[in-house]
Design an enzyme around this catalytic site. Structure first.
Site, PDB file in Angstrom:
ATOM      1  N   GLN A  27      24.929  23.881  21.370  1.00 55.35           N
ATOM      2  CA  GLN A  27      25.846  24.928  22.212  1.00 55.35           C
ATOM      3  C   GLN A  27      26.491  23.886  22.326  1.00 55.35           C
ATOM      4  O   GLN A  27      27.704  22.926  21.518  1.00 55.35           O
ATOM      5  CB  GLN A  27      25.250  24.821  23.676  1.00 55.35           C
ATOM      6  CG  GLN A  27      24.997  23.541  24.449  1.00 55.35           C
ATOM      7  CD  GLN A  27      23.809  23.633  25.798  1.00 55.35           C
ATOM      8  OE1 GLN A  27      22.525  23.394  24.847  1.00 55.35           O
ATOM      9  NE2 GLN A  27      24.665  23.699  26.469  1.00 55.35           N
ATOM     10  N   TRP A  50      22.923  21.480  35.594  1.00 55.60           N
ATOM     11  CA  TRP A  50      24.680  22.118  35.898  1.00 55.60           C
ATOM     12  C   TRP A  50      25.240  23.397  35.559  1.00 55.60           C
ATOM     13  O   TRP A  50      26.522  23.443  35.601  1.00 55.60           O
ATOM     14  CB  TRP A  50      25.317  21.112  34.361  1.00 55.60           C
ATOM     15  CG  TRP A  50      24.943  21.459  33.185  1.00 55.60           C
ATOM     16  CD1 TRP A  50      24.101  22.636  32.510  1.00 55.60           C
ATOM     17  CD2 TRP A  50      26.290  21.913  32.406  1.00 55.60           C
ATOM     18  NE1 TRP A  50      24.428  22.249  31.506  1.00 55.60           N
ATOM     19  CE2 TRP A  50      25.574  22.464  31.033  1.00 55.60           C
ATOM     20  CE3 TRP A  50      27.531  21.505  32.209  1.00 55.60           C
ATOM     21  CZ2 TRP A  50      26.395  23.200  30.163  1.00 55.60           C
ATOM     22  CZ3 TRP A  50      28.244  21.495  31.046  1.00 55.60           C
ATOM     23  CH2 TRP A  50      27.797  22.086  29.622  1.00 55.60           C
ATOM     24  N   ASP A  51      23.968  24.182  35.489  1.00 58.70           N
ATOM     25  CA  ASP A  51      24.973  25.450  34.915  1.00 58.70           C
ATOM     26  C   ASP A  51      25.326  26.051  36.135  1.00 58.70           C
ATOM     27  O   ASP A  51      25.686  27.216  36.755  1.00 58.70           O
ATOM     28  CB  ASP A  51      23.806  25.561  35.328  1.00 58.70           C
ATOM     29  CG  ASP A  51      22.158  25.662  34.176  1.00 58.70           C
ATOM     30  OD1 ASP A  51      22.007  24.891  33.733  1.00 58.70           O
ATOM     31  OD2 ASP A  51      22.376  26.675  33.521  1.00 58.70           O
ATOM     32  N   GLU A  60      22.467  19.261  23.586  1.00 54.37           N
ATOM     33  CA  GLU A  60      20.913  18.776  23.511  1.00 54.37           C
ATOM     34  C   GLU A  60      19.929  18.343  21.976  1.00 54.37           C
ATOM     35  O   GLU A  60      19.452  17.887  22.337  1.00 54.37           O
ATOM     36  CB  GLU A  60      19.886  19.648  24.523  1.00 54.37           C
ATOM     37  CG  GLU A  60      20.665  19.634  25.888  1.00 54.37           C
ATOM     38  CD  GLU A  60      19.795  20.166  26.926  1.00 54.37           C
ATOM     39  OE1 GLU A  60      18.527  20.711  26.329  1.00 54.37           O
ATOM     40  OE2 GLU A  60      19.560  19.959  28.193  1.00 54.37           O
TER      41      GLU A  60
HETATM   42  C1  BGC Z   1      20.529  24.020  27.822  1.00 59.19           C
HETATM   43  C2  BGC Z   1      20.974  23.235  28.686  1.00 59.19           C
HETATM   44  C3  BGC Z   1      21.301  24.333  30.818  1.00 59.19           C
HETATM   45  C4  BGC Z   1      19.594  24.077  30.247  1.00 59.19           C
HETATM   46  C5  BGC Z   1      19.495  25.314  31.853  1.00 59.19           C
HETATM   47  C6  BGC Z   1      19.321  23.921  28.365  1.00 59.19           C
HETATM   48  O1  BGC Z   1      19.001  24.958  27.460  1.00 59.19           O
HETATM   49  O2  BGC Z   1      20.953  23.558  27.201  1.00 59.19           O
HETATM   50  O3  BGC Z   1      22.581  23.563  28.815  1.00 59.19           O
HETATM   51  O4  BGC Z   1      21.626  23.520  31.419  1.00 59.19           O
HETATM   52  O5  BGC Z   1      19.141  25.112  29.481  1.00 59.19           O
HETATM   53  O6  BGC Z   1      19.758  26.238  31.592  1.00 59.19           O
END
Ligand code: BGC
Length: 805
Positions: free
Chosen positions: A616, A355-356, A494
């Site tokens: 986050q 989703w970045d 997460e």
């Molecule tokens: C974050 C996610 C992100 C991913 C890739 C993870 O550490 O929690 O939100 O999409 O890294 O950057």
């Protein structure tokens, strides 16, 4: 040390070499090569890596007694290897030779990586080396390395070894090393025949399961000095030229290595090996390549000028734009590639697309809309896969994967290693269904920013409707509550994938997912009504979209459930029942750093799932994506109270519980606090700026840069500090300049204009429209009537403390 356009290092430091390699990566949106030293190979200190956008391969490994399949962006054959020795002595290496002086500089303005060093060998001879490297922004298939060697106090035989190495694997991330990373099979190596002359060697490999052929050819030529002999050595997957040169004290010798890289995915070629050999044979000398490359970067920087009068921040912003535009550029537009979370700079997250892009595309939309469009097309082409995934899950519409690679299937790993406990653990991050909402969000914002109805009609609306369909299907109706709910998912945080003690994963009514679903459903309806009538009818028929489904979109968007506790929005249902964390105890035990609290707790036999702690921004993401008025309108329509106080309380509540274990989190907080708490917000902004340049997430930068946070900081200047938004064909500016910035300036691509200049000081906002053939534009600033600016015209209004109201 960093200056405005320069990232410079004054000594060789093996301990931080990995970070330096990532930060000194050179690329052009087609491929990128880490800033590894040409005389090194993967050995724990060094990690040469070259990645081509969209080139993936999958392999099976056995971990914890289970077969797992992983798809990686492939570390393709290394074009860089080049070293030298004197009179048959030891080959030069920074780790074994004596370095008298050493300097490395990345010139971001021109995309040139330079090394200046003096080395003394065992026999006491001193040699000076100047080396320049480019990955051409002009010709996306070409890279070049120019090395000038000056024998300061000796004469004799210099031997230069220039190789192509296809024996590389994906070994860049320590956590993945137990897994199979041998993606390349050797196909052939050779010295080019007549067509390319005897200066050219080439190597061809094939990926194991995606069967992509990759060809690299290199021409090594001595441009000052005479080659006494040229020897060829080869073995499967490796080939080199040894050049023997007689040198005289004080007379420099310059060796140019020009490389070309093609794959069987490329267009307008007969065969990739042939293309690579032909391209190097025809390539001009280093200086000419450099000139064209510099010119190409000039054009990029002309189109993308963002300046603030904060020296320090400006330097890092330049670095961030540089790495973003090396990952995606005009050369990506013709490819079928997405934007990997860690750039083309390393192997973390295997080059997958998350989703970045939510943090990357908004910036591109306003500067390089064609690149943003190409990245959305990567998603559009994977609609059939997403539809199939939804169908398998028993749901309608399209379910996009949390991690996406070559064909758009779910690439998230099902087991992950906690390096702190050494245990392999179940990974349920694929339950982050919200990735689909991010895609839909970008589709709509792209349409708003560009007014590109053709895109919306041909591709965008289809994605929006299919995603909306999926979420409307995912929502279940609770008759007693008369509300729709979304159960069994994960939000962006997460650290929570299940309830304490639960047997299965998934959480209920994640506020971010539920509220953004409402937003997407309404945008899907808006898209339908904005389409030209014939296209609307076509799409409804093609998608077999029933009246009942449209009614359901409407119904869900009015009756979605949002859970509250203690007068704040709950991250998910039951969040308040989780235990409070003993912050002081944990911080003491872990030296003040608990960003990876999930790993820390799991290693202690506990779980982050048990606590009110977020990795986050999760709920807080809503305030980042949706302007307060839009959010208030959504919640009010749902029958929930919402005002600035609720937003303020919710931010404060979660801020006290968030460890910012993702670089995206500090960025989001910098944004959402910018209006209310300038000092804290500025600190978050500075932290995000330094995330990679100072490797704040402890060692993760060596595995690739954090592109979302990088792009996000640049975007922040435009869309948060200058407050740029586009709605209803009006360019809206709502500045909130931080105290630390007294002048900000950038240009936008907007409605056919190649440069709408926006400049902002603490007391003045000015918009200037060039006379370039496009029509007048409408601009709105809070507290003022909408104005129309004619081409060639400008408009300004006073600001007070960097704000319009
Ligand atoms: C974050 C996610 C992100 C991913 C890739 C993870 O550490 O929690 O939100 O999409 O890294 O950057």
């Amino acid at each position: 040390m960093v200056t405005r356009w320069l990232l410079a290092y004054d000594a060789y430091d093996p301990a931080t070499e990995g970070v330096r390699e990532s930060l000194c990566t050179l690329g052009n949106g087609y491929f990128a090569t880490r800033g590894a030293l040409p005389e090194t190979s993967a050995d724990g200190i060094h990690y040469p890596g070259t990645y081509v956008a969209g080139v993936y391969d999958r392999l099976t490994s056995v971990v914890a007694g289970r077969e797992v399949e992983n798809e990686d962006i492939v570390n393709v054959p290394n074009w860089l290897p080049l070293t030298f020795r004197v009179n048959g002595g030891a080959w030069f290496s920074p780790d074994t030779s004596t370095l008298v002086s050493y300097r490395q500089e990345l010139d971001m303005r021109r995309g040139v990586l330079t090394r200046l060093l003096r080395v003394r060998d065992d026999a006491g001879r001193t040699t000076r080396v100047t080396q320049r490297r480019i990955v051409s922004m002009d010709d996306p298939h070409v890279a070049a390395l120019e090395t000038t060697i000056l024998p300061e106090d000796w004469s004799g035989r210099l031997e230069v070894r220039s190789a192509l190495d296809g024996q590389v694997g994906n070994m860049g991330v320590a956590r993945y090393r137990a897994l199979n990373g041998r993606h390349l099979e050797p196909v052939a190596v050779g010295e080019a025949g007549d067509k390319a002359g005897d200066e050219v060697i080439w190597l061809q490999s094939r990926t194991v399961s995606s069967r992509i052929e990759i060809a690299v050819a290199a021409r090594t030529r001595v441009t000052t000095g005479a080659v006494a002999a040229r020897e060829l050595q080869r073995e499967p997957g490796w080939i080199c030229h040894n050049l023997l040169i007689d040198v005289t004290e004080g007379t420099p010798v310059t060796v140019e290595k020009i490389a070309a890289l093609f794959t069987s995915h490329d267009r307008a070629i007969m065969e990739c090996g042939d293309a690579a050999r032909t391209r190097v044979a025809r390539a001009p000398a280093f200086d000419a390549l450099l000139e064209r490359h510099t010119l190409a970067w000039d054009t990029v920087w002309q189109r993308c000028r963002i300046s603030i009068d904060q020296e320090d921040a400006q330097r890092v912003l330049n670095l961030h734009m540089f790495h973003l535009l090396q990952t995606v550029s005009e050369h990506t537009v013709d490819l079928d590639a997405g934007v990997p979370a860690r750039g083309l700079h390393g192997e973390a997250y295997r080059g997958h697309i998350f989703w970045d892009e939510l943090f990357v595309l908004p910036f591109l939309m306003l500067q390089f809309p064609e690149i943003a469009r190409a990245l959305l097309m990567y998603r559009w082409r994977r609609l059939p896969q997403a539809r199939w995934a939804a169908q398998e899950a028993g749901l309608p519409g399209a379910m996009y994967p949390w991690q996406s690679g070559s064909d758009g299937r779910e690439e998230s790993q099902r087991l992950h290693l906690n390096p702190q406990s050494g245990r392999w653990l179940p990974d349920d991050s694929h339950l982050q269904r919200h990735v689909g909402l991010a895609i839909a969000y970008n589709v709509w914002r792209f349409y708003e920013a560009t007014g590109d109805m053709e895109f919306l009609a041909e591709y965008g609306a289809e994605m929006l409707l299919e995603i909306a369909r999926f979420f409307a299907g995912l929502a279940t109706y609770d008759r007693t509550l008369d509300r729709y709910e979304i159960r069994g998912v994960m939000g962006p945080d997460e650290y929570h994938d299940r309830y304490p003690g639960a047997t299965g994963p998934g959480l209920d009514n994640n506020a971010y997912t539920n509220i953004l679903t409402v937003w997407v459903l309404r945008r899907a309806l808006a898209a339908l009504s904005e389409l030209p009538e014939y296209r609307r009818a076509e799409l409804i028929e093609r998608l077999r979209l029933k009246r009942a489904e449209i009614t359901r979109f409407e119904d869900v968007s009015r009756k979605m459930r949002v859970v509250f506790h203690n007068d704040v929005i709950s991250q998910f249902e039951g969040y308040e029942k989780l235990a409070q964390l003993d912050w002081t105890g944990l911080l003491d035990r872990h030296g003040g750093d608990i960003r990876r609290l999930d790993r820390v707790l799991e290693a202690d036999g506990d779980s982050a799932n048990n606590y009110q702690v977020s990795k986050q921004a999760d709920v807080v993401m809503l305030f980042y994506l949706l302007p307060a008025e839009e959010l208030t309108e959504i919640l009010t329509r749902l029958g929930y109270p919402c005002d600035h106080e609720l937003i303020r309380r919710t931010i404060a509540y979660y801020m006290a519980r968030t460890v910012h274990g993702s670089t995206l989190s500090a960025l989001v907080h910098a944004w959402v606090l910018a209006r209310t708490d300038g000092d804290v917000a500025w600190n978050f902004f500075i932290e995000t700026l330094h995330a990679d340049v100072d490797d704040l997430q402890h060692g993760t930068t060596a595995e690739g840069v954090h592109l979302g946070a990088m792009a996000g900081t640049v975007d922040m200047v435009q869309r948060c500090y200058a407050g740029v938004e586009v709605h209803d064909d009006v360019l809206r500016l709502s500045p909130r300049l931080p105290r630390e910035i007294t002048r900000l300036r950038f240009e936008l691509r907007y409605r056919g204009h190649w440069g709408v200049a926006v400049s902002c000081t603490q007391d003045l906002l000015r918009v200037q429209v060039r006379r370039d053939g496009a029509g007048p534009i409408q601009v709105a600033v809070p507290g003022h009537d909408i104005v129309t600016i004619q081409p060639g015209g400008s408009w300004e209004i006073p600001l007070i403390n960097g704000r319009a109201e």
